[in-house]
Design a protein around this motif. Structure first.
Motif, PDB file in Angstrom:
ATOM      1  N   ILE A 104       0.872  -1.190   0.000  1.00 54.25           N
ATOM      2  CA  ILE A 104       0.000   0.000   0.000  1.00 54.25           C
ATOM      3  C   ILE A 104       0.899   1.226   0.000  1.00 54.25           C
ATOM      4  O   ILE A 104       1.599   1.510   0.972  1.00 54.25           O
ATOM      5  CB  ILE A 104      -0.950   0.027   1.218  1.00 54.25           C
ATOM      6  CG1 ILE A 104      -1.658  -1.324   1.375  1.00 54.25           C
ATOM      7  CG2 ILE A 104      -1.972   1.152   1.057  1.00 54.25           C
ATOM      8  CD1 ILE A 104      -2.560  -1.428   2.582  1.00 54.25           C
ATOM      9  N   TYR A 159      -2.980   0.305  -4.023  1.00 53.96           N
ATOM     10  CA  TYR A 159      -2.875  -0.833  -3.121  1.00 53.96           C
ATOM     11  C   TYR A 159      -2.873  -2.091  -3.981  1.00 53.96           C
ATOM     12  O   TYR A 159      -3.761  -2.290  -4.809  1.00 53.96           O
ATOM     13  CB  TYR A 159      -4.088  -0.769  -2.189  1.00 53.96           C
ATOM     14  CG  TYR A 159      -4.372  -1.936  -1.255  1.00 53.96           C
ATOM     15  CD1 TYR A 159      -3.619  -3.103  -1.246  1.00 53.96           C
ATOM     16  CD2 TYR A 159      -5.432  -1.845  -0.363  1.00 53.96           C
ATOM     17  CE1 TYR A 159      -3.911  -4.140  -0.373  1.00 53.96           C
ATOM     18  CE2 TYR A 159      -5.745  -2.878   0.516  1.00 53.96           C
ATOM     19  CZ  TYR A 159      -4.983  -4.027   0.499  1.00 53.96           C
ATOM     20  OH  TYR A 159      -5.290  -5.061   1.350  1.00 53.96           O
ATOM     21  N   TYR A 195      -5.950  -5.529  -6.932  1.00 54.57           N
ATOM     22  CA  TYR A 195      -5.544  -4.168  -6.602  1.00 54.57           C
ATOM     23  C   TYR A 195      -6.741  -3.258  -6.374  1.00 54.57           C
ATOM     24  O   TYR A 195      -7.875  -3.546  -6.778  1.00 54.57           O
ATOM     25  CB  TYR A 195      -4.667  -3.563  -7.714  1.00 54.57           C
ATOM     26  CG  TYR A 195      -4.832  -4.231  -9.056  1.00 54.57           C
ATOM     27  CD1 TYR A 195      -5.929  -3.966  -9.864  1.00 54.57           C
ATOM     28  CD2 TYR A 195      -3.901  -5.170  -9.492  1.00 54.57           C
ATOM     29  CE1 TYR A 195      -6.086  -4.607 -11.070  1.00 54.57           C
ATOM     30  CE2 TYR A 195      -4.063  -5.821 -10.696  1.00 54.57           C
ATOM     31  CZ  TYR A 195      -5.164  -5.530 -11.492  1.00 54.57           C
ATOM     32  OH  TYR A 195      -5.337  -6.173 -12.681  1.00 54.57           O
ATOM     33  N   GLY A 230      -4.635   4.736  -0.951  1.00 53.87           N
ATOM     34  CA  GLY A 230      -3.237   4.978  -0.609  1.00 53.87           C
ATOM     35  C   GLY A 230      -3.100   6.129   0.354  1.00 53.87           C
ATOM     36  O   GLY A 230      -4.079   6.732   0.799  1.00 53.87           O
ATOM     37  N   CYS A 257       2.185   3.149   3.561  1.00 57.52           N
ATOM     38  CA  CYS A 257       0.859   3.199   4.188  1.00 57.52           C
ATOM     39  C   CYS A 257       0.584   1.988   5.075  1.00 57.52           C
ATOM     40  O   CYS A 257      -0.366   2.001   5.854  1.00 57.52           O
ATOM     41  CB  CYS A 257      -0.206   3.301   3.090  1.00 57.52           C
ATOM     42  SG  CYS A 257      -1.615   4.283   3.573  1.00 57.52           S
ATOM     43  N   THR A 258       1.404   0.929   4.949  1.00 55.26           N
ATOM     44  CA  THR A 258       1.186  -0.249   5.804  1.00 55.26           C
ATOM     45  C   THR A 258       1.652   0.005   7.244  1.00 55.26           C
ATOM     46  O   THR A 258       1.553  -0.878   8.087  1.00 55.26           O
ATOM     47  CB  THR A 258       1.916  -1.488   5.237  1.00 55.26           C
ATOM     48  OG1 THR A 258       3.287  -1.165   4.993  1.00 55.26           O
ATOM     49  CG2 THR A 258       1.274  -1.942   3.938  1.00 55.26           C
TER      50      THR A 258
END
Length: 717
Positions: free
Chosen positions: A202, A207, A226, A231, A342-343
């Motif tokens: 991500i 993503y 996806y 994001g 973003c994770t």
């Protein structure tokens, strides 16, 4: 020759290079390991990467971001219109393609997204070349798995314009998987159950979830799913919208009407999002945001999670889709590797961990995993490096079909065929057979347009097969066409040829006889082997194919390459001019300071007055008519200063050199004296030992007439 992997992101780009028996992520001119994916324009030159970021807030209308999401897209695509929300520059139509209109060198200019990406890749090329001290040519570039043929061709065009040879366009999660697998020494063997890993990536704008099976020396992508609009930028925007509402109510200002205020709020929101990933609350403060109003606020993590709830509700959708596509269950996945900035968001980690019912894995560098994988991919394809054998088998994400006109001679002929199905291994080659009496055309298109991003045209290419004709008996020519989906995920009909059915003789294998039986013939003669006649298709000649694809025309590519080279040289000249201007300014201040310091005793009063007068005149000129002039003028002014200051500086250097030589001579003399003293001391010690050794020898010598060890006596009988 260099080996470079480029993780080309929507927000920033990382560069991996193969060296020192491993992969390094290199730093740019300001020592950052990532370079902003921005292209800016101003009245004098272009600003790329860090330079564009520096001037972004003051030059919003002429700074372009998210260029990866514009390349290969038509201007009227609704997703391109959506990108305008994330771009301060005006997106416009450039020959049907998405581009931007900006002020450059004092006039309005339009540049296509392909040109913008080429400009940026030129900057990345120079950054890598400066670090490696080598020219950079061979590269591997990452692209999202959802990129279509037209987007991939546009990336290759951009790389070519930038003077780069793209050895492979590799899907983001596939690059991550390669970087993961090639370093593992404990992967299962060919006969064992494969290790299944879910890669969740991500990033800033999208993503991707991929399931990859690993065995020793190979990886197989089983499925990829996806969400193209999930994001970090969506989180930033949610926070910014929240602040816009709060500022309107609390401070009576509307940042939505003020681009610079909106941009500053957005930048602050991004920083707060990162703080909230590690802390339960985050404060924000922006001075003089708009209408001289200072703003302050505080946001708790729970409040942010409420703002982004619509996004969080979608967080497991790509994972579920990837599992369904691979026909696997949650318990079939051995590891869940998380990558992408973003994770780090706790709510995302919690939702995915809860979905799998097991802890997540963070063994890869979340920001640099793709760049490392790209560099490994480039090293595998490059002849320069020896890399552990590792095969990469990616998959087709969109089914591709061929269509053609029905032959008048074959009334029941099908006119379409899906040649590459979703999930087929890539790269892949298929042979298509046609029976024709005259030249014919084929068209390739995506079989399911609804799967494509936005409103991308499903058309892939047109292929015209020439020199087809009936034979002497007015029978069909049997035409064979080789269709290939290559390493980049791009479709081509690579070659065509025709065959004829011919009878050929081939040996018949004899049953029950081994090699020893061949020697049983009398006199060693070989028995004649049995043969049979069989019909086989024999290749008789080539068929020329003309191809029409979405790649830009050669003439356009050459024109854009020439324009890029011209702009590059202009930028270089501007940079060199600024360097000379700064050198002139620094020289003025340095000489003025040293004239009253270290140079004071080496100049007469007349020389000092003359030099001071010249420095004052040049300083006044520099801040008036010399503010913006040419490189050669600055060089001439530097020469004027050096002409006057030269004798003074020369005297200073002569004395400094004389003092240095005297100091060196004194050091050498001192060292020689010390060596002489040490040598004299050594000799004295040796001399003092000799009498002692002589005494010892006398003590040990046997006296005349003493008994020998055998008991016999010496002397006269």
């Amino acid at each position: 020759m260099s080996v470079v992997g480029i993780d080309f992101g929507a927000q920033s780009t990382k560069i991996g290079v193969a060296r020192n028996k491993g992969i390094d992520i290199i730093t740019n001119e300001v020592s950052n390991r990532s370079t902003p994916s921005l292209v800016g324009f101003n009245a004098r030159s272009r600003a790329l990467g860090e330079a564009a970021k520096t001037q972004e807030t003051s030059n919003l209308k002429n700074t372009v971001g998210n260029i990866k999401r514009l390349i290969g897209r038509a201007f009227n695509d609704p997703e391109v219109q959506l990108e305008q929300e994330y771009n301060t520059a005006t997106i416009c139509d450039v020959n049907g393609q998405a581009g931007v209109e900006v002020n450059y060198l004092g006039k309005k200019e339009k540049f296509s997204a392909t040109q913008l990406v080429a400009m940026y890749l030129t900057k990345i090329r120079d950054t890598a070349a400066k670090e490696l001290k080598l020219p950079v040519s061979d590269v591997t570039i990452s692209v999202p798995a959802w990129f279509t043929d037209v987007q991939r061709r546009a990336m290759l065009d951009a790389a070519e314009i930038a003077g780069l040879k793209a050895l492979r366009l590799v899907n983001d999660t596939t690059a991550t998987a390669l970087g993961y697998g090639i370093t593992k020494l404990d992967l299962p063997g060919p006969e064992e159950k494969p290790r299944r890993v879910m890669f969740v990536d991500i990033g800033h704008s999208d993503y991707t979830a991929s399931i990859v099976e690993f065995r020793k020396g190979e990886l197989n992508v089983k499925s990829t799913a996806y969400d193209r609009h999930f994001g970090g930028r969506n989180f930033d925007r949610a926070l910014t919208e929240h602040f816009a509402n709060e500022f309107k109510e609390k401070f009576k200002i509307d940042v939505r009407t003020h681009p610079k205020a909106w941009s500053r709020t957005l930048a602050t929101a991004e920083k707060m999002k990162k703080v909230l990933s590690a802390n339960p609350a985050a404060p924000m403060s922006i001075e003089s945001l708009m209408e001289d109003v200072d703003v302050r606020a505080i946001v708790k993590r729970e409040e942010l999670e409420i703002m982004i709830k619509p996004l969080l509700d979608r967080v497991t959708a790509p994972i579920e889709e990837a599992l369904a596509e691979a026909k696997l269950k949650v318990e079939d996945i051995d590891h869940i590797e998380m990558v992408g900035g973003c994770t780090r968001v706790p709510a995302i980690k919690d939702a995915i961990s809860k979905f799998f019912g097991k802890p997540l894995s963070f063994t890869l560098n979340q920001d640099e995993a793709i760049a490392r994988g790209c560099a490994f991919s480039c090293a595998i394809l490059s002849p320069v490096f020896r890399v552990r054998d590792f095969s990469v088998h990616d998959i087709v994400n969109y089914p591709i079909e061929f269509t053609w006109e029905q032959s008048a001679d074959i009334p029941d002929e099908d006119t379409s065929l899906t040649v590459f199905n979703r999930g087929n291994v890539m790269p892949s080659t298929k042979i298509l057979t046609f029976y024709r009496k005259q030249p014919f055309d084929l068209e390739a298109r995506y079989a399911k347009p609804e799967m494509l991003p936005g409103k991308i045209n499903p058309w892939v290419g047109r292929f015209s097969v020439k020199d087809v004709k009936a034979d002497a008996n007015d029978d069909f020519m049997i035409c064979k066409l080789k269709a290939r989906l290559n390493l980049h995920g791009i479709l081509n009909v690579e070659s065509g040829y025709y065959v004829e059915d011919m009878e050929v003789e081939e040996p018949v294998p004899e049953e029950g006889k081994g090699d020893a039986m061949d020697t049983d013939a009398p006199n060693g003669d070989e028995q004649p082997k049995k043969t049979r006649k069989v019909k086989k298709q024999v290749r008789k000649g080539d068929l020329p194919i003309s191809t029409g694809s979405s790649s830009i025309d050669q003439s356009v590519r050459e024109a854009w390459t020439e324009r890029e080279n011209s702009m590059y040289m202009e930028d270089k000249l501007i940079a060199e001019t600024d360097e000379k201007k700064n050198e002139l300014e620094a020289t003025i201040y340095e000489l003025r300071d040293k004239l009253d310091g270290v140079y004071s005793e080496f100049a007469s009063d007349e020389e000092k007055d003359k030099l001071r007068s010249k420095l004052t005149d040049l300083e006044d000129w520099l801040y008036e008519e010399g503010e913006d002039t040419t490189k050669s003028v600055y060089v001439a002014k530097l020469d004027e200063i050096r002409f006057i200051s030269g004798p003074i500086v020369q005297r200073y250097r002569e004395k400094a050199d004389a003092e240095r030589e005297a100091a060196l001579k004194a050091q050498e003399e001192a060292a020689a004296k010390k060596r002489a003293e040490q040598e004299a001391q050594r000799k004295a010690e040796e001399a003092s030992k000799k009498p002692e050794e002589a005494d010892a020898d006398m003590k040990d010598a046997p006296a005349s007439g003493d008994a020998t060890p055998s008991g016999e006596t010496e002397g006269k009988q």
